[in-house]
Write an enzyme that holds these catalytic residues in place. Structure first.
Site, mmCIF file in Angstrom:
data_model
loop_
_atom_site.group_PDB
_atom_site.id
_atom_site.type_symbol
_atom_site.label_atom_id
_atom_site.label_comp_id
_atom_site.label_asym_id
_atom_site.label_seq_id
_atom_site.Cartn_x
_atom_site.Cartn_y
_atom_site.Cartn_z
ATOM 1 C CE LYS A 1 45.851 30.205 46.385
ATOM 2 N NZ LYS A 1 44.728 31.023 45.856
ATOM 3 C CE LYS B 1 46.060 31.199 50.230
ATOM 4 N NZ LYS B 1 44.801 30.783 50.894
#
Length: 429
Positions: free
Chosen positions: A206, A106
């Protein structure tokens, strides 16, 4: 069916990588049937080769990740080492030498996703990363494929299991932050150093990925406003309960009302108990998507851990292998809108402000005047006092974040305001 196996190499063999290898072995026949060709684990790059890795042929283990991605006979690289480097260089090298990439990274995707997508396109390869956001929950693929014909206006979610476990424990047991963190650490939900989670860095990465996909624009990690949750107190939860709310650390990505800009932010917020996200307990994740045609959609499930994350990795692996057999690539980067990312000051929401004030006549009038002067309308006020000191809780109507910041700065200058105990946004209404 093709008989020559598709060769897969693993970069990293920790909790997630070892589970990917296990599933590839135990589900080999099913994977072959779903892909249309067998898949073969052809190499595993690790830092500590002496560690026993059950179920993995020791001859596949190497410490030379660069040599592994340069082999030229590897069809798919699975990157689960995390971090920026050497992951970034290894992925671009893999593209150059003929391999597509499945990643769970991520931080790297949030920071350099555009450059990595460009490298994938240049070499005709795939870059998939479903596992980078919300573990096993299918989220990235629905956003970029299932909702490709729709217009997404808002993505609001709980995308970090550690923080949700801590806040849920504080809510349900009345524990303080440190006590709840200690419990999360003892149960294995929190790392020894929980900074990335509790300060919102993990969720911010995210949020950047989700915003970019949802709004078809470039959103980097640096574009995401971030606040941690370490200052949330039992008193905040008590106030939230009086309002019929609870507190969650939320990732919120929004398209402006005029459609000309977007915002992405991570911070603790009060949400009504009637909102679907309020009932998300423990270490679970959930993401609420609002689209023009589809309406409101909810995605829920385990957001971390070896097996859930490996499930997402394997889903991407199947898709990439199918593309390889079809001599095609799947959906790539879609950033055609090039919308600007607005600052946090432009965000409009409600606020819950708790003030420590002198318990004497005229204080409430002074406070109300400051709110009025800065264009922030008050919805409700609650005051309690004892022995010359008082607590004043103000809940506002919707107002720009910049206006609230100016209000609080002015309140701090009042002689009758001893301190600003808490500021929290109210979302989901």
């Amino acid at each position: 069916m093709r008989t020559r196996p598709l060769k897969v190499a693993l970069l990293g063999c920790g909790v997630v990588g070892s589970e990917v290898a296990r599933i590839m072995t135990t589900h080999a026949e099913d994977l072959t049937a779903r892909i249309g060709a067998p898949v073969e684990l052809a190499g595993v790059a690790v830092r500590r080769p002496s560690k026993v890795r059950e179920g993995i042929d020791p001859s596949l283990i190497t410490t030379d990740a660069t040599a592994l991605v340069k082999r030229g006979d590897i069809d798919v690289i699975v990157e689960v080492i995390g971090g920026i480097e050497p992951a970034r260089t290894l992925i671009t090298t893999a593209f150059e030498h003929g391999a597509s990439v499945v990643s769970a990274n991520k931080a790297l995707i949030a920071q350099d996703g555009a450059a990595l997508h460009a490298a994938a396109v240049e070499h005709g390869r795939d870059l998939y990363y479903e596992a980078a956001v919300a573990g096993a929950i299918p989220l990235i693929r629905p956003l970029r494929e299932s909702l490709a014909g729709d217009k997404v206006n808002r993505v609001l979610g709980i995308v970090n299991g550690t923080t949700n476990f801590i806040l849920d424990a504080m809510d349900t047991t009345g524990a303080g932050y440190q006590e709840a963190l200690d419990e999360a650490t003892a149960l294995g939900y929190a790392e020894a150093d929980p900074t990335a989670d509790v300060e919102g860095f993990d969720a911010a990465a995210k949020a950047a990925i989700l915003a970019g996909i949802a709004f078809h624009t470039r959103v980097r990690l640096d574009d995401v406003y971030r606040e941690g949750m370490t200052e949330v107190t039992a008193a905040d939860f008590a106030s939230a309960k009086r309002m019929g709310c609870t507190i969650k650390l939320l990732a919120i990505c929004e398209r402006a009302a005029d459609g000309e800009s977007v915002t992405a932010r991570v911070h603790p917020a009060m949400i009504p108990l009637s909102h679907p996200l309020a009932s998300v307990r423990g270490a679970y994740n959930a993401v609420f998507v609002e689209a023009e045609a589809a309406g409101q959609l909810m995605f829920y499930g385990p957001g971390a851990g070896g097996s859930p994350t490996a499930s997402a990795v394997l889903g991407d692996l199947v898709a990439v292998c199918r593309n390889k057999l079809a001599e095609s690539t799947g959906p790539g980067d879609s950033a055609y809108t090039q919308l600007p990312v607005s600052s946090m000051g432009a965000v409009v929401t409600r606020f819950h402000i708790s003030l420590d004030v002198a318990d004497k006549p005229g204080v409430l009038a002074q406070v109300a005047t400051v709110f009025s002067e800065h264009g922030v309308s008050i919805d409700t006020v609650r005051q309690t006092g004892k022995d010359g000191e008082a607590s004043l809780v103000v809940v506002t109507h919707r107002a720009p974040d910049a206006a609230l910041t100016g209000t609080v700065d002015a309140l701090r200058k009042l002689d009758t305001v001893r301190g600003v105990a808490s500021i929290m946004r109210v979302e989901g209404e």
